[in-house]
Design a protein around this motif. Sequence first.
Motif, mmCIF file in Angstrom:
data_model
loop_
_atom_site.group_PDB
_atom_site.id
_atom_site.type_symbol
_atom_site.label_atom_id
_atom_site.label_comp_id
_atom_site.label_asym_id
_atom_site.label_seq_id
_atom_site.Cartn_x
_atom_site.Cartn_y
_atom_site.Cartn_z
ATOM 1 N N ARG A 37 0.853 -1.196 0.000
ATOM 2 C CA ARG A 37 0.000 0.000 0.000
ATOM 3 C C ARG A 37 0.885 1.240 0.000
ATOM 4 O O ARG A 37 1.879 1.305 0.723
ATOM 5 N N ALA A 38 0.504 2.241 -0.784
ATOM 6 C CA ALA A 38 1.218 3.519 -0.764
ATOM 7 C C ALA A 38 1.020 4.198 0.585
ATOM 8 O O ALA A 38 1.931 4.821 1.122
ATOM 9 N N VAL A 39 -0.177 4.071 1.120
ATOM 10 C CA VAL A 39 -0.522 4.650 2.414
ATOM 11 C C VAL A 39 -0.895 3.492 3.334
ATOM 12 O O VAL A 39 -1.952 2.894 3.176
ATOM 13 N N GLY A 70 3.238 0.854 -3.886
ATOM 14 C CA GLY A 70 1.850 1.284 -3.739
ATOM 15 C C GLY A 70 1.375 2.039 -4.974
ATOM 16 O O GLY A 70 2.163 2.564 -5.752
ATOM 17 N N THR A 71 0.076 2.074 -5.123
ATOM 18 C CA THR A 71 -0.526 2.775 -6.250
ATOM 19 C C THR A 71 -0.539 4.275 -5.994
ATOM 20 O O THR A 71 -0.958 4.714 -4.920
ATOM 21 N N PRO A 72 -0.106 5.085 -6.966
ATOM 22 C CA PRO A 72 -0.200 6.541 -6.804
ATOM 23 C C PRO A 72 -1.654 6.976 -6.614
ATOM 24 O O PRO A 72 -2.589 6.256 -6.972
ATOM 25 N N LYS A 73 -1.841 8.167 -6.075
ATOM 26 C CA LYS A 73 -3.176 8.670 -5.759
ATOM 27 C C LYS A 73 -4.135 8.563 -6.943
ATOM 28 O O LYS A 73 -5.278 8.132 -6.787
ATOM 29 N N ALA A 74 -3.704 8.934 -8.130
ATOM 30 C CA ALA A 74 -4.583 8.871 -9.312
ATOM 31 C C ALA A 74 -5.029 7.434 -9.580
ATOM 32 O O ALA A 74 -6.174 7.191 -9.981
ATOM 33 N N GLY A 75 -4.160 6.488 -9.350
ATOM 34 C CA GLY A 75 -4.507 5.080 -9.531
ATOM 35 C C GLY A 75 -5.496 4.600 -8.488
ATOM 36 O O GLY A 75 -6.425 3.842 -8.799
ATOM 37 N N ARG A 76 -5.318 5.051 -7.241
ATOM 38 C CA ARG A 76 -6.262 4.681 -6.179
ATOM 39 C C ARG A 76 -7.642 5.261 -6.470
ATOM 40 O O ARG A 76 -8.658 4.601 -6.281
#
Length: 148
Positions: A37-39, A70-76
């Motif tokens: 997870r990115a976050v 982790g997936t960047p925000k745009a991907g999430r």
Amino acid sequence: MKPPTNPLATIGYELDTLDGMIGRLKAAGVETVVDVRAVASSRRPGFSKTMLGNSLKAEGIAYVHLRPLGTPKAGREAARAGRIDEMRAIFHAHLAEPAAQVALGEATALASGKPIALLCYEHEARCCHRAIVADEIRARIKCEVVDL
């Protein structure tokens, strides 16, 4: 690298409790959870980085957070909106970045040495970027992938 004797596992906790997830990990013989997870925080009780790591350690399972996987925000955001193909495209572009490649190498080395599970939120691996990470590792070390 020599192929691992155990399959590479992936696990999502979206529909599970902490105890339920740990039970699935133990039943599968997982020795290390690799959090992709990115976050690494969660509104779900027990799934934020520190508590999750401590809970796993208490059960004899190591914990590693590889934030660059982790997936960047745009991907999430795309994934939350159900735009899985868009999320996959965003994540593939992200995965080409140097930090992500280093982290992918770390995850691959871990998978080569012991049974690991890639952890993220989504229940369905096919709707999650962890399936892409698992496919990349599988291509490198020729292992089986099992979604827990």
